[in-house]
Design a protein around this motif. Sequence first.
Motif, PDB file in Angstrom:
ATOM      1  N   GLU A  70      -4.795   3.680  -0.083  1.00 46.59           N
ATOM      2  CA  GLU A  70      -5.080   4.277   1.222  1.00 46.59           C
ATOM      3  C   GLU A  70      -6.408   3.779   1.773  1.00 46.59           C
ATOM      4  O   GLU A  70      -6.580   3.670   2.994  1.00 46.59           O
ATOM      5  CB  GLU A  70      -5.061   5.812   1.125  1.00 46.59           C
ATOM      6  CG  GLU A  70      -6.217   6.442   0.364  1.00 46.59           C
ATOM      7  CD  GLU A  70      -6.091   6.387  -1.157  1.00 46.59           C
ATOM      8  OE1 GLU A  70      -6.995   6.906  -1.834  1.00 46.59           O
ATOM      9  OE2 GLU A  70      -5.089   5.837  -1.667  1.00 46.59           O
ATOM     10  N   PHE A  71      -7.349   3.485   0.899  1.00 43.71           N
ATOM     11  CA  PHE A  71      -8.637   2.914   1.309  1.00 43.71           C
ATOM     12  C   PHE A  71      -8.410   1.537   1.935  1.00 43.71           C
ATOM     13  O   PHE A  71      -8.968   1.205   2.987  1.00 43.71           O
ATOM     14  CB  PHE A  71      -9.564   2.837   0.100  1.00 43.71           C
ATOM     15  CG  PHE A  71     -10.976   2.379   0.363  1.00 43.71           C
ATOM     16  CD1 PHE A  71     -11.523   2.385   1.644  1.00 43.71           C
ATOM     17  CD2 PHE A  71     -11.783   1.948  -0.686  1.00 43.71           C
ATOM     18  CE1 PHE A  71     -12.829   1.975   1.869  1.00 43.71           C
ATOM     19  CE2 PHE A  71     -13.095   1.536  -0.471  1.00 43.71           C
ATOM     20  CZ  PHE A  71     -13.608   1.543   0.815  1.00 43.71           C
TER      21      PHE A  71
ATOM     22  N   LYS B  52     -12.451   6.199   6.878  1.00 44.76           N
ATOM     23  CA  LYS B  52     -11.437   7.253   6.824  1.00 44.76           C
ATOM     24  C   LYS B  52     -11.586   8.176   8.013  1.00 44.76           C
ATOM     25  O   LYS B  52     -12.677   8.681   8.280  1.00 44.76           O
ATOM     26  CB  LYS B  52     -11.584   8.052   5.518  1.00 44.76           C
ATOM     27  CG  LYS B  52     -10.552   9.156   5.338  1.00 44.76           C
ATOM     28  CD  LYS B  52     -10.570   9.712   3.926  1.00 44.76           C
ATOM     29  CE  LYS B  52     -11.893  10.387   3.617  1.00 44.76           C
ATOM     30  NZ  LYS B  52     -11.859  11.034   2.287  1.00 44.76           N
TER      31      LYS B  52
ATOM     32  N   THR C 239      -7.958   4.713 -11.595  1.00 45.83           N
ATOM     33  CA  THR C 239      -8.436   5.704 -10.639  1.00 45.83           C
ATOM     34  C   THR C 239      -9.658   6.439 -11.184  1.00 45.83           C
ATOM     35  O   THR C 239      -9.815   6.635 -12.388  1.00 45.83           O
ATOM     36  CB  THR C 239      -7.349   6.751 -10.326  1.00 45.83           C
ATOM     37  OG1 THR C 239      -6.880   7.319 -11.544  1.00 45.83           O
ATOM     38  CG2 THR C 239      -6.205   6.148  -9.554  1.00 45.83           C
TER      39      THR C 239
ATOM     40  N   CYS D  71       0.814  -1.220   0.000  1.00 45.70           N
ATOM     41  CA  CYS D  71       0.000   0.000   0.000  1.00 45.70           C
ATOM     42  C   CYS D  71       0.850   1.274   0.000  1.00 45.70           C
ATOM     43  O   CYS D  71       0.357   2.346  -0.361  1.00 45.70           O
ATOM     44  CB  CYS D  71      -0.912   0.027   1.220  1.00 45.70           C
ATOM     45  SG  CYS D  71      -2.301  -1.138   1.129  1.00 45.70           S
TER      46      CYS D  71
ATOM     47  N   HIS E 133     -10.658   0.917  -7.097  1.00 46.47           N
ATOM     48  CA  HIS E 133     -10.178   1.893  -8.088  1.00 46.47           C
ATOM     49  C   HIS E 133      -8.873   2.575  -7.663  1.00 46.47           C
ATOM     50  O   HIS E 133      -8.806   3.796  -7.506  1.00 46.47           O
ATOM     51  CB  HIS E 133     -11.251   2.932  -8.387  1.00 46.47           C
ATOM     52  CG  HIS E 133     -12.339   2.412  -9.277  1.00 46.47           C
ATOM     53  ND1 HIS E 133     -12.082   1.894 -10.535  1.00 46.47           N
ATOM     54  CD2 HIS E 133     -13.683   2.302  -9.098  1.00 46.47           C
ATOM     55  CE1 HIS E 133     -13.211   1.501 -11.088  1.00 46.47           C
ATOM     56  NE2 HIS E 133     -14.201   1.717 -10.229  1.00 46.47           N
TER      57      HIS E 133
ATOM     58  N   ARG F 192      -7.018   2.755  -4.951  1.00 48.77           N
ATOM     59  CA  ARG F 192      -6.955   3.541  -3.706  1.00 48.77           C
ATOM     60  C   ARG F 192      -6.295   2.705  -2.603  1.00 48.77           C
ATOM     61  O   ARG F 192      -6.988   2.173  -1.732  1.00 48.77           O
ATOM     62  CB  ARG F 192      -8.354   3.981  -3.277  1.00 48.77           C
ATOM     63  CG  ARG F 192      -9.002   4.990  -4.197  1.00 48.77           C
ATOM     64  CD  ARG F 192     -10.344   5.456  -3.657  1.00 48.77           C
ATOM     65  NE  ARG F 192     -11.361   4.414  -3.747  1.00 48.77           N
ATOM     66  CZ  ARG F 192     -12.565   4.496  -3.167  1.00 48.77           C
ATOM     67  NH1 ARG F 192     -12.873   5.544  -2.426  1.00 48.77           N
ATOM     68  NH2 ARG F 192     -13.439   3.515  -3.313  1.00 48.77           N
TER      69      ARG F 192
ATOM     70  N   GLN G 270     -14.974   6.555   1.733  1.00 48.83           N
ATOM     71  CA  GLN G 270     -14.360   5.247   2.005  1.00 48.83           C
ATOM     72  C   GLN G 270     -15.297   4.499   2.955  1.00 48.83           C
ATOM     73  O   GLN G 270     -15.068   4.447   4.158  1.00 48.83           O
ATOM     74  CB  GLN G 270     -12.966   5.410   2.605  1.00 48.83           C
ATOM     75  CG  GLN G 270     -11.962   6.059   1.668  1.00 48.83           C
ATOM     76  CD  GLN G 270     -10.559   6.125   2.257  1.00 48.83           C
ATOM     77  OE1 GLN G 270     -10.238   5.476   3.256  1.00 48.83           O
ATOM     78  NE2 GLN G 270      -9.712   6.931   1.646  1.00 48.83           N
TER      79      GLN G 270
ATOM     80  N   ALA H 298      -2.467  -0.957  -5.268  1.00 52.12           N
ATOM     81  CA  ALA H 298      -3.751  -1.517  -4.822  1.00 52.12           C
ATOM     82  C   ALA H 298      -3.889  -2.973  -5.242  1.00 52.12           C
ATOM     83  O   ALA H 298      -4.306  -3.826  -4.451  1.00 52.12           O
ATOM     84  CB  ALA H 298      -4.903  -0.684  -5.384  1.00 52.12           C
TER      85      ALA H 298
ATOM     86  N   SER I  66      -0.252   3.768  -8.309  1.00 51.51           N
ATOM     87  CA  SER I  66      -1.468   3.596  -7.504  1.00 51.51           C
ATOM     88  C   SER I  66      -2.192   2.301  -7.871  1.00 51.51           C
ATOM     89  O   SER I  66      -2.643   1.558  -6.994  1.00 51.51           O
ATOM     90  CB  SER I  66      -2.404   4.789  -7.711  1.00 51.51           C
ATOM     91  OG  SER I  66      -1.833   5.969  -7.213  1.00 51.51           O
TER      92      SER I  66
END
Length: 343
Positions: free
Chosen positions: A78-79, A342, A121, A12, A74, A76, A321, A155, A151
């Motif tokens: 961080e999600f 989030k 994305t 990640c 998509h 992410r 999120q 993911a 990215s």
Amino acid sequence: MNSINSSVEKWCKIQTIPPYESLCSLVNDVIEILENEICEYRPAADTKKVNDSAPGSLLEFNDNLPVIIVPDIHARPEFILNILKFKIPKRYGVHNSVITVKTALQRGLINLVCVGDAIHTEKTALRWEEIQKDFNDGIIAGKSMMKEMTSCLSALCALIQLKLNYPKHFHFLKGNHENILNVTQNGDYAFCKYADEGRMVRDFIRQEYGDDVLYLISCYENLLPLIAVGKSCVVSHAEPAKVFTRSELINARKNSQTIYSLIWTRNGDVKDNTVVPIMENLFGKENAKNSFYFGGHRPVKEKYELRQNGKYIQIHNPAEQNIAIVTGKTIFNPEQDIIGVKK
């Protein structure tokens, strides 16, 4: 290199695209896992060959564990990180104390189902326009494309790593973006939204990694399940366009229209009620009464959108999120059981 039990968090947080060897190892390992998924939760597809079996497209959880449903990823990462860190409220009965999703996965206390769409994305139209300009000038791996693919592959690798680490309790369904070859066949359609994303991502992988990696990723995509059934919930990428029997869902790969119906349906395309008959086919009329069908695919403006008399719940808001938690012990309430992860 065996990638099982490597760090999801590592994937990640990568700052550039992964090396060829690491990506190959990861995808090879997950293909082996998916090819040998146990019939306990993934019934085998019908086959004409004696002593041969292939994983079916239906997941069935008979363990009565809570199901956490994750909408489209998509690209992410961080999600994904925020999901793993999320502390599950005690009211869901996962544990007698507050624990994170990651801890619950490690202890086998939940089933986590992602509805699909690992890459491409959203909310990045300007970046895609820049990438398209570079491609028009013959530049495949320009600055904007490298950001995009970092990215995307971050993911994708993190999701694959989750499957390797928790094969029985983490599941990723095929969405319409799981089409790395950008083909139009067998229920798939070449993808184009802000620009010619499908072709450009395919050409990037081909240039930076080669056709062998393209082929490996396509094999992984074609082994993904299409639909999951938990206690009082059913999940697929898109709103089902037709009514299917359990056998048809297990053997969905044999019918391109079944695949299309589960991954490509547009909002408003379904004129008849499909989700209640599907749920009745899967776990009976009585159990279907307090059950719901979940999907993502097309964006919603708020936390969720209801269709088919409130029995189909769409949860993909690309600006948020959110996850949905279904216990089966109480009737799902979208206002309180769709939760943002989030901080």
